[in-house]
Design a protein around this motif. Structure first.
Motif, PDB file in Angstrom:
ATOM      1  N   UNK A  58       0.827  -1.200   0.000  1.00 37.79           N
ATOM      2  CA  UNK A  58       0.000   0.000   0.000  1.00 37.79           C
ATOM      3  C   UNK A  58       0.868   1.260   0.000  1.00 37.79           C
ATOM      4  N   UNK A  59       1.891   1.281   0.840  1.00 41.09           N
ATOM      5  CA  UNK A  59       2.743   2.464   0.945  1.00 41.09           C
ATOM      6  C   UNK A  59       3.554   2.697  -0.335  1.00 41.09           C
ATOM      7  N   UNK A  60       3.897   1.621  -1.042  1.00 40.19           N
ATOM      8  CA  UNK A  60       4.592   1.791  -2.321  1.00 40.19           C
ATOM      9  C   UNK A  60       3.688   2.505  -3.327  1.00 40.19           C
ATOM     10  N   UNK A  61       2.415   2.140  -3.351  1.00 38.81           N
ATOM     11  CA  UNK A  61       1.463   2.786  -4.248  1.00 38.81           C
ATOM     12  C   UNK A  61       1.200   4.228  -3.831  1.00 38.81           C
ATOM     13  N   UNK A  62       1.096   4.457  -2.523  1.00 35.64           N
ATOM     14  CA  UNK A  62       0.884   5.811  -2.012  1.00 35.64           C
ATOM     15  C   UNK A  62       2.067   6.702  -2.370  1.00 35.64           C
ATOM     16  N   UNK A  63       3.276   6.178  -2.205  1.00 35.80           N
ATOM     17  CA  UNK A  63       4.479   6.936  -2.527  1.00 35.80           C
ATOM     18  C   UNK A  63       4.520   7.294  -4.012  1.00 35.80           C
ATOM     19  N   UNK A  64       4.161   6.361  -4.864  1.00 34.81           N
ATOM     20  CA  UNK A  64       4.147   6.607  -6.311  1.00 34.81           C
ATOM     21  C   UNK A  64       3.130   7.678  -6.668  1.00 34.81           C
ATOM     22  N   UNK A  65       1.954   7.628  -6.050  1.00 37.56           N
ATOM     23  CA  UNK A  65       0.918   8.629  -6.313  1.00 37.56           C
ATOM     24  C   UNK A  65       1.351  10.006  -5.830  1.00 37.56           C
ATOM     25  N   UNK A  66       1.977  10.067  -4.662  1.00 39.04           N
ATOM     26  CA  UNK A  66       2.474  11.345  -4.143  1.00 39.04           C
ATOM     27  C   UNK A  66       3.535  11.936  -5.060  1.00 39.04           C
ATOM     28  N   UNK A  67       4.410  11.092  -5.595  1.00 42.62           N
ATOM     29  CA  UNK A  67       5.445  11.565  -6.510  1.00 42.62           C
ATOM     30  C   UNK A  67       4.837  12.145  -7.783  1.00 42.62           C
ATOM     31  N   UNK A  68       3.776  11.505  -8.284  1.00 43.90           N
ATOM     32  CA  UNK A  68       3.097  12.014  -9.483  1.00 43.90           C
ATOM     33  C   UNK A  68       2.471  13.383  -9.202  1.00 43.90           C
ATOM     34  N   UNK A  69       1.917  13.543  -8.003  1.00 42.29           N
ATOM     35  CA  UNK A  69       1.312  14.827  -7.620  1.00 42.29           C
ATOM     36  C   UNK A  69       2.391  15.900  -7.494  1.00 42.29           C
ATOM     37  N   UNK A  70       3.522  15.539  -6.888  1.00 42.65           N
ATOM     38  CA  UNK A  70       4.620  16.492  -6.730  1.00 42.65           C
ATOM     39  C   UNK A  70       5.154  16.938  -8.090  1.00 42.65           C
ATOM     40  N   UNK A  71       5.144  16.050  -9.071  1.00 40.54           N
ATOM     41  CA  UNK A  71       5.581  16.412 -10.421  1.00 40.54           C
ATOM     42  C   UNK A  71       4.677  17.497 -11.009  1.00 40.54           C
ATOM     43  N   UNK A  72       3.369  17.362 -10.796  1.00 39.63           N
ATOM     44  CA  UNK A  72       2.434  18.381 -11.269  1.00 39.63           C
ATOM     45  C   UNK A  72       2.651  19.708 -10.552  1.00 39.63           C
TER      46      UNK A  72
END
Length: 224
Positions: A58-72
Motif C-alpha cells: 500500500x505504501x509503495x502505491x501511495x508513494x508513487x501517487x504522491x510523486x506524481x502529484x509532486x511532479x504536477x
C-alpha cells in the motif's frame, strides 16, 4: 516482515514443547488442545505477516501517487483542474478512505505523514493547488511585467493582471459595469498571442453586445 513470521513460528514451537512437557500432569482432554493452540499461534503470526506485507505494498502505491502529484506541482505551468482530475482517477482506487485511516494509526511517523498527505489530496487538494497556483501567477506577474504594461491603453489593476495570467481550463470572472471587463478580455487575448501561448487563428472571442463586439474586433485587428 519475514523476521516477524520467524519469531512467531519459534514462539509457537517453544510453547508447544513447554506445554507438552507439562502435559503429563494434565488430563487427556487438555493434551488434545495443545496442537490446536500451537496452530492458532502460528496462524496469528502468518496473518500478521500478511498484514505487514499488505501495508508495505500500500505504501509503495501511495508513494508513487504522491510523486506524481509532486511532479504536477513542480512543473513550470499552471496546475489545471483537468490535470488534478486525471491524477485523482488514477490514484483514488489505491485504497478506501477508512482502510487508509486505519493503516496510518499503525505506521511509523514518517510513513504515516506520507499516507496522511495522500489522503488529504484524495479528499480535497484544492487548498494546496490554489496556493501553488497563486504563487505561480505572482511569479508570472514579475516575469511578464513589461508585457502586461503594454496590453491596454491604461495600466491594468492587480485583479485584471491576475485574471489574464490565470490559465485554468475554465475561468469565471465576475465584475460590475464599468470595471474594465472588455479591457481585460482584450488584454487576455493580446497576452495569449504576444506571449506565444496560442496562435491568433486559434482564438474565439464572443460578446453578447454589438457595441462591445465591435470594440473587441477593432482592438484585436492588430493581432491578425
Amino acid at each position: 516482515m519475514m523476521l516477524l513470521l520467524v519469531l512467531g513460528v519459534i514462539a509457537a514451537v517453544l510453547l508447544f514443547f513447554f506445554l507438552r512437557r507439562s502435559a503429563s500432569r494434565t488430563t487427556a482432554k487438555r493434551r488434545k488442545l495443545l496442537p490446536r493452540l500451537c496452530m492458532d499461534l502460528l496462524e496469528i503470526a502468518v496473518q500478521r505477516e500478511k498484514a505487514a506485507t499488505a501495508v508495505l505494498e500500500l505504501m509503495l502505491q501511495v508513494s508513487k501517487a504522491n510523486q506524481a502529484f509532486e511532479t504536477l506541482l513542480s512543473k513550470n505551468d499552471y496546475f489545471r483542474n483537468s490535470e488534478y482530475l486525471c491524477w485523482l482517477k488514477t490514484s483514488k482506487h489505491i485504497v478506501g478512505k477508512e482502510l487508509l485511516e486505519q493503516a496510518i494509526l499503525g505506521l511509523p511517523e514518517g510513513e504515516a505523514a506520507l499516507a496522511a498527505k495522500f489522503l488529504r489530496r484524495i479528499v480535497d487538494a484544492r487548498p494546496e493547488i490554489d496556493h501553488r497556483n497563486d504563487e505561480f501567477v505572482e511569479r508570472k506577474r514579475v516575469e511578464y511585467e513589461d508585457l502586461l504594461k503594454s496590453l491596454a491603453k491604461y495600466p491594468l489593476t492587480e485583479e485584471q493582471e491576475r485574471a489574464i495570467l490565470h490559465d485554468e481550463d475554465r475561468t469565471l470572472v465576475i465584475a460590475g459595469a464599468g470595471t474594465g471587463k472588455t479591457t481585460t478580455l482584450l488584454a487576455k487575448a493580446r497576452f495569449l498571442v504576444l506571449s506565444g501561448a496560442v496562435a491568433p487563428e486559434d482564438l474565439l472571442v464572443l460578446s453578447f453586445g454589438r457595441d462591445v463586439a465591435d470594440e473587441m474586433q477593432e482592438g484585436l485587428e492588430s493581432l491578425g
